[in-house]
Design an enzyme around this catalytic site. Structure first.
Site, PDB file in Angstrom:
ATOM      1  CB  CYS A  76      -0.924  -0.018   1.217  1.00  0.00           C
ATOM      2  SG  CYS A  76      -1.999   1.411   1.311  1.00  0.00           S
ATOM      3  CB  CYS A 106      -0.702   2.716   3.889  1.00  0.00           C
ATOM      4  SG  CYS A 106      -2.218   2.142   3.156  1.00  0.00           S
ATOM      5  CG  ASP A 107       3.036   1.237   4.457  1.00  0.00           C
ATOM      6  OD1 ASP A 107       2.490   1.722   5.467  1.00  0.00           O
ATOM      7  OD2 ASP A 107       2.885   0.059   4.099  1.00  0.00           O
TER       8      ASP A 107
END
Ligand code: NAP
Length: 335
Positions: free
Chosen positions: A153, A156-157
C-alpha cells in the site's frame, strides 16, 4: 499529505448487534470499494433496506496513490476519495460491517449471507462487489519483512520512506502510480519489471521516464528478500541472462496485480469465466436470479481497464437491477 489514516465508518469489527442480523434486507452488498459503495447509494435512494459487509473500506482505491481520472476531482489521493465515498454512504445511513463473507446460500425466496465472524444476514437480493485481492510475490523473505520494509500500500506507507531507497515490483498502472507517489518521499525509486515493456498507460509511462528519481530494472524478477530486523536488500535475477545480483533497499512495494476470490464464487455456485471472474450481463445479473455483481470481480470489466468510474457505474446498475427484481417479486409493500 492524504488523510489515509482517517477512514472512519459505522463499522463493527466485533460483535454485531442483533438488530442488524435479525432484519430481512432488500439487498446485502458484499464489498466496500467503489462498486459496493455506489450500489449502496443507489439502493438506499431506491428505498431498499441496505447493508454493506466488507473486509476493508475502499478496496484497491484505499491503496492507490494520486487518482487523476475520476470525474469531479482533478487530483485526489485514493484514501481521500474513499473518505468522500464513505461520507456519501453514511449520509444515507447504510451500515458498513467489517467482516468477511464466507458463503451465500438460497433459503426459499431469500438468501442467507454467512460471515467469518459467525453472523448470518438475510437478504432478498445480494450484490457482490468484492473486487480482487492483491497478488503476492511468494518469494522467501516476503512474509518476514511484511511491515518491515515490504508493503502492499503505497499511500499508507510512502511517508515512512522519506530519504530512503525503495523499489516497486510490477509494470502496470498500480506499479507506476506507486512509483510516482514514492518519488515524493524517497531519494531513489527502482521499478523491477519482468519484461522489457511496461503495461502501464502511456500517460504514466511518460511521467516515469522523465522522472530523474526513477530507474527501471528491466527483464528482472525478485528471487528473495533479505535483511536483519528490517529489509536491507533484494536478490534479483535477470530473466534473459539468468544473472543473479543484489539490490540494497529500504523498502519494496509489491504491485503485481490482483485476483478475484474464486473459491468464494464457487461456493456460492456462480457461473464464472475461465479465469475466475463472475459472469454478468449488461444489467449486472449473474447466473443466479437475485444475485448481482459489479466492479473488478466481474468478467464484463476489461482486465486492463479497472477504473473507479467503471466500478461505480456498474455498482449503480447492480442496484437498479436489484430494485427491479424486488419490485417485480414483492411489489412496493414488502415490509
Ligand atoms: P496489472 O495491470 O495486472 O499489472 C500487473 C503487473 O505486474 C504487470 O506488469 C505484470 O507483468 C506484473 N506481474 C504480474 N505477476 C507478476 C509476478 N508474479 N512477478 C512479477 N511481476 C508480475 O495490475 P495493476 O497494475 O494492479 O492494474 C490492475 C487494473 O487496475 C488495471 O486495469 C489498471 O488499469 C487499473 N488501475 C488503473 C489506475 C489508473 O487509471 N489511475 C491505477 C491503478 C490501477 P506483465 O506486464 O509481464 O504481465
Amino acid at each position: 499529505m492524504s488523510s489515509a489514516f482517517k477512514i472512519s465508518v459505522t463499522k463493527m469489527d466485533f460483535g454485531v448487534s442483533e438488530e442488524l442480523t435479525s432484519k430481512v434486507y432488500d439487498t446485502v452488498i458484499i464489498g466496500g470499494g467503489p462498486a459496493g459503495m455506489s450500489a449502496a447509494i443507489y439502493a438506499a435512494r431506491y428505498g431498499l433496506s441496505t447493508i454493506i459487509i466488507t473486509e476493508e473500506i475502499g478496496g484497491q482505491v484505499a491503496k492507490s496513490g494520486w487518482v487523476e481520472n475520476y470525474l469531479g476531482y482533478t487530483r485526489i489521493m485514493g484514501p481521500d476519495l474513499v473518505n468522500k465515498f464513505e461520507e456519501h454512504v453514511k449520509y444515507y445511513n447504510v451500515p458498513i460491517i467489517i467482516d468477511s463473507v464466507e458463503n451465500v446460500e438460497r433459503d426459499g425466496d431469500l438468501f442467507k449471507v454467512y460471515t467469518l465472524n459467525g453472523d448470518e444476514y438475510t437478504a432478498r437480493t445480494v450484490i457482490i462487489a468484492v473486487g480482487e485481492k492483491k497478488r503476492k510475490l511468494n518469494v522467501p523473505g516476503e512474509d518476514t519483512y511484511n511491515g518491515r520494509g515490504v508493503s502492499y500500500c503505497a499511500p499508507c506507507d510512502a511517508p515512512l520512506f522519506k530519504g530512503k531507497v525503495v523499489a516497486v515490483v510490477g509494470g502496470g498502472d498500480s506499479a507506476a502510480s506507486a512509483a510516482l507517489l514514492l518519488t515524493e518521499y524517497a531519494t531513489k525509486v527502482y521499478i523491477i519489471h519482468r519484461r522489457n515493456q511496461l503495461r502501464a498507460q502511456k500517460y504514466y509511462q511518460d511521467l516515469l521516464l522523465k522522472n530523474p528519481k526513477i530507474e527501471i530494472i528491466w527483464n528482472t524478477v525478485v528471487k528473495e528478500l533479505q535483511g536483519d530486523k528490517l529489509l536491507r536488500k533484494a536478490i534479483l535475477q535477470r530473466v534473459d541472462t539468468k544473472e543473479v545480483f543484489e539490490l540494497p533497499l529500504d523498502g519494496l512495494f509489491v504491485e503485481i496485480g490482483a485476483e478475484p476470490p474464486v473459491e468464494l464464487f464457487k461456493r456460492i455456485g456462480l457461473a464464472l469465466s475461465q479465469d475466475g471472474y463472475i459472469k454478468v450481463n449488461h444489467l449486472m445479473e449473474t447466473s443466479i436470479p437475485g444475485i448481482y455483481a459489479a466492479g473488478d470481480c466481474v468478467d464484463l470489466t476489461p482486465r486492463d481497464f479497472r477504473q473507479i468510474v467503471v466500478a461505480a457505474g456498474q455498482g449503480a446498475l447492480a442496484a437498479y437491477s436489484a430494485y427491479n427484481y424486488i419490485i417485480r417479486k414483492y411489489g412496493f409493500n414488502r415490509r
